[in-house]
Write a protein that holds these residues in place. Structure first.
Motif, PDB file in Angstrom:
ATOM      1  N   GLY A 243     -18.278  70.542  40.094  1.00 20.31           N
ATOM      2  CA  GLY A 243     -17.644  69.825  41.194  1.00 20.31           C
ATOM      3  C   GLY A 243     -16.139  69.941  41.180  1.00 20.31           C
ATOM      4  N   ASP A 244     -15.545  70.014  39.981  1.00 22.81           N
ATOM      5  CA  ASP A 244     -14.093  70.151  39.876  1.00 22.81           C
ATOM      6  C   ASP A 244     -13.641  71.537  40.341  1.00 22.81           C
ATOM      7  OD1 ASP A 244     -14.120  67.589  38.703  1.00 22.81           O
ATOM      8  OD2 ASP A 244     -14.520  68.481  36.745  1.00 22.81           O
ATOM      9  N   SER A 245     -14.431  72.559  40.017  1.00 21.55           N
ATOM     10  CA  SER A 245     -14.116  73.902  40.523  1.00 21.55           C
ATOM     11  C   SER A 245     -14.228  73.947  42.043  1.00 21.55           C
ATOM     12  CB  SER A 245     -15.060  74.932  39.903  1.00 21.55           C
ATOM     13  OG  SER A 245     -14.816  75.075  38.528  1.00 21.55           O
ATOM     14  N   PHE A 246     -15.247  73.277  42.574  1.00 22.89           N
ATOM     15  CA  PHE A 246     -15.391  73.167  44.031  1.00 22.89           C
ATOM     16  C   PHE A 246     -14.129  72.534  44.628  1.00 22.89           C
ATOM     17  CE2 PHE A 246     -16.377  71.019  47.936  1.00 22.89           C
ATOM     18  CZ  PHE A 246     -17.362  71.753  48.561  1.00 22.89           C
ATOM     19  N   MET A 247     -13.689  71.423  44.038  1.00 22.53           N
ATOM     20  CA  MET A 247     -12.527  70.707  44.568  1.00 22.53           C
ATOM     21  C   MET A 247     -11.285  71.569  44.526  1.00 22.53           C
ATOM     22  SD  MET A 247     -11.728  67.336  45.486  1.00 22.53           S
ATOM     23  CE  MET A 247     -10.996  68.022  46.958  1.00 22.53           C
ATOM     24  N   ALA A 248     -11.040  72.234  43.400  1.00 23.01           N
ATOM     25  CA  ALA A 248      -9.847  73.069  43.271  1.00 23.01           C
ATOM     26  C   ALA A 248      -9.843  74.194  44.300  1.00 23.01           C
ATOM     27  CB  ALA A 248      -9.749  73.634  41.855  1.00 23.01           C
ATOM     28  N   ALA A 249     -10.977  74.871  44.458  1.00 23.39           N
ATOM     29  CA  ALA A 249     -11.042  75.981  45.407  1.00 23.39           C
ATOM     30  C   ALA A 249     -10.924  75.487  46.838  1.00 23.39           C
ATOM     31  CB  ALA A 249     -12.341  76.761  45.211  1.00 23.39           C
ATOM     32  N   PHE A 250     -11.508  74.329  47.137  1.00 24.03           N
ATOM     33  CA  PHE A 250     -11.399  73.762  48.487  1.00 24.03           C
ATOM     34  C   PHE A 250      -9.939  73.457  48.813  1.00 24.03           C
ATOM     35  CE2 PHE A 250     -11.581  70.658  51.837  1.00 24.03           C
ATOM     36  CZ  PHE A 250     -12.702  70.977  52.582  1.00 24.03           C
ATOM     37  N   LEU A 251      -9.227  72.803  47.889  1.00 27.05           N
ATOM     38  CA  LEU A 251      -7.818  72.463  48.121  1.00 27.05           C
ATOM     39  C   LEU A 251      -6.954  73.722  48.221  1.00 27.05           C
ATOM     40  CD1 LEU A 251      -7.385  69.442  45.676  1.00 27.05           C
ATOM     41  CD2 LEU A 251      -7.650  69.356  48.171  1.00 27.05           C
ATOM     42  N   HIS A 252      -7.215  74.678  47.345  1.00 27.99           N
ATOM     43  CA  HIS A 252      -6.470  75.936  47.351  1.00 27.99           C
ATOM     44  C   HIS A 252      -6.613  76.649  48.696  1.00 27.99           C
ATOM     45  CE1 HIS A 252      -5.322  80.041  46.276  1.00 27.99           C
ATOM     46  NE2 HIS A 252      -6.539  80.449  46.581  1.00 27.99           N
ATOM     47  N   THR A 253      -7.828  76.723  49.191  1.00 24.75           N
ATOM     48  CA  THR A 253      -8.089  77.450  50.429  1.00 24.75           C
ATOM     49  C   THR A 253      -7.558  76.679  51.633  1.00 24.75           C
ATOM     50  OG1 THR A 253     -10.102  78.255  49.361  1.00 24.75           O
ATOM     51  CG2 THR A 253      -9.878  78.699  51.697  1.00 24.75           C
ATOM     52  N   ARG A 254      -7.698  75.367  51.612  1.00 23.39           N
ATOM     53  CA  ARG A 254      -7.184  74.546  52.709  1.00 23.39           C
ATOM     54  C   ARG A 254      -5.660  74.614  52.780  1.00 23.39           C
ATOM     55  NH1 ARG A 254      -6.149  69.073  54.428  1.00 23.39           N
ATOM     56  NH2 ARG A 254      -7.266  68.662  56.383  1.00 23.39           N
ATOM     57  N   ALA A 255      -5.000  74.654  51.610  1.00 22.63           N
ATOM     58  CA  ALA A 255      -3.542  74.748  51.591  1.00 22.63           C
ATOM     59  C   ALA A 255      -3.052  76.055  52.202  1.00 22.63           C
ATOM     60  CB  ALA A 255      -3.028  74.608  50.165  1.00 22.63           C
ATOM     61  N   ALA A 256      -3.910  77.076  52.178  1.00 20.93           N
ATOM     62  CA  ALA A 256      -3.554  78.363  52.780  1.00 20.93           C
ATOM     63  C   ALA A 256      -3.800  78.387  54.279  1.00 20.93           C
ATOM     64  CB  ALA A 256      -4.347  79.482  52.113  1.00 20.93           C
ATOM     65  N   GLY A 257      -4.302  77.279  54.836  1.00 17.95           N
ATOM     66  CA  GLY A 257      -4.524  77.182  56.274  1.00 17.95           C
ATOM     67  C   GLY A 257      -5.854  77.718  56.744  1.00 17.95           C
ATOM     68  N   ALA A 258      -6.803  77.918  55.819  1.00 19.08           N
ATOM     69  CA  ALA A 258      -8.105  78.477  56.191  1.00 19.08           C
ATOM     70  C   ALA A 258      -8.939  77.450  56.949  1.00 19.08           C
ATOM     71  CB  ALA A 258      -8.854  78.924  54.946  1.00 19.08           C
ATOM     72  N   PRO A 259      -9.855  77.911  57.801  1.00 19.71           N
ATOM     73  CA  PRO A 259     -10.750  76.978  58.489  1.00 19.71           C
ATOM     74  C   PRO A 259     -11.712  76.310  57.520  1.00 19.71           C
ATOM     75  CG  PRO A 259     -11.390  79.252  58.925  1.00 19.71           C
ATOM     76  CD  PRO A 259     -10.085  79.314  58.201  1.00 19.71           C
ATOM     77  N   LEU A 260     -12.326  75.231  57.984  1.00 16.85           N
ATOM     78  CA  LEU A 260     -13.198  74.433  57.134  1.00 16.85           C
ATOM     79  C   LEU A 260     -14.342  75.252  56.557  1.00 16.85           C
ATOM     80  CD1 LEU A 260     -13.854  71.607  56.032  1.00 16.85           C
ATOM     81  CD2 LEU A 260     -15.114  71.172  58.166  1.00 16.85           C
ATOM     82  N   SER A 261     -14.937  76.122  57.354  1.00 12.38           N
ATOM     83  CA  SER A 261     -16.060  76.924  56.862  1.00 12.38           C
ATOM     84  C   SER A 261     -15.633  77.808  55.693  1.00 12.38           C
ATOM     85  CB  SER A 261     -16.631  77.789  57.991  1.00 12.38           C
ATOM     86  OG  SER A 261     -15.627  78.643  58.522  1.00 12.38           O
TER      87      SER A 261
END
Length: 294
Positions: A243-261
């Motif tokens: 779950g922590d890896s999920f969270m880190a990758a989600f935040l990393h990708t969102r910070a880059a402006g990627a869409p939710l999917s």
């Protein structure tokens, strides 16, 4: 010349995970949900600082070296001994925890302007240190992004109604919230995960993501968007840190402006790589890119 300010400030506990499997010697892995998120962000190339507590002992030195090797800046209050948890794995690699931990973080002035604060798990709801965590979050709310993962540990949460109150206070302070379906089942018995996610959205977050293990993950947004992705099938070594890896990758990708999917796809892929090997060992940016390209 001063170094650039960390983009991400993660606030929370470090824990030495003593992994115990029948018939095998104990293995000690650096852990603690917030520490794992900071480590995961750094592995993905993000600048991250962890505000935490560590003892001057073998476990503390192991954890500090692990974090700093990935590029995490560690700012730690000294405590008598580094928190630990005995992690017992069942036949499917699922983890059960028995903790030896306290959380007494004192209030602190930050030496930089954070771009994003992440809080979670034990440190966000355990007195007396939780008060200092929430004070920092309230100070920076509206000026920095805030994310939260309750990462529920029932043995440390106390009475359920009070635990829900503390968790919902953190949810209300956050822009992005992630939880597992197991977290939600303990906090809200009998309620479906999507119903709880919608309840949390009403408290203020822009995004609530829910992980469901082998069933994948979904996310809801305040503007009515819903996205869902399947899990990436892999042989499971253990589920520690997934779950922590999920969270880190989600935040990393969102910070880059990627869409939710895309955020969800990157996150479930990072989680799959983590469960495919022992301990909380999130992927590097190159490993994640390779896995996504498959």
């Amino acid at each position: 010349m001063t170094s650039p300010a960390p983009r991400f400030l993660v606030i929370g506990e470090c824990v030495a995970d003593v992994v115990r499997v029948d018939g095998a010697p104990d293995r000690v892995h650096p852990g603690g949900s917030p520490a794992n998120v900071a480590y995961g962000l750094a592995r993905l190339g993000r600048s991250a600082m962890l505000l935490t507590q560590l003892g001057d002992d073998a476990h503390g030195r192991l954890i500090r070296g692990h974090l700093e090797a990935a590029g995490v800046t560690v700012r730690a209050d000294a405590v008598e001994r580094t928190p630990s948890a005995v992690v017992e794995l069942d036949g499917d690699g699922r983890a059960q925890y028995a903790f030896d931990i306290g959380w007494t973080l004192a209030s602190a002035e930050l030496p930089f302007v954070p771009g994003h604060l992440h809080l979670g798990s034990i440190a966000a709801v355990t007195a007396p240190g939780a008060a200092a965590v929430l004070e920092l979050v309230e100070q920076w709310q509206g000026r920095a992004g805030v994310s939260y993962d309750p990462n529920v540990r029932p043995a440390l949460m106390g009475e359920r109604a009070e635990a829900v109150r503390r968790v919902e206070r953190c949810v209300a302070l956050s822009e992005v919230v992630k939880a597992s379906d197991e977290d939600l089942a303990w906090l809200y018995p009998g309620e479906g995960p999507e119903s709880v996610a919608r309840h949390w959205l009403a408290l203020g977050p822009a995004v609530v993501a829910v992980t469901r293990g082998a069933a994948g993950a979904f996310a809801l947004t305040a503007d009515g968007t819903r996205e869902e992705v399947a899990a990436v099938p892999v042989p499971v070594a253990d589920t520690v840190g997934a779950g922590d890896s999920f969270m880190a990758a989600f935040l990393h990708t969102r910070a880059a402006g990627a869409p939710l999917s895309a955020c969800l796809t990157h996150a479930v892929t990072a989680a799959a790589l983590t469960v495919s090997r022992p301990g909380a060992n999130p992927p590097s940016a190159a490993e994640l890119a390779t896995a996504l390209a498959r």
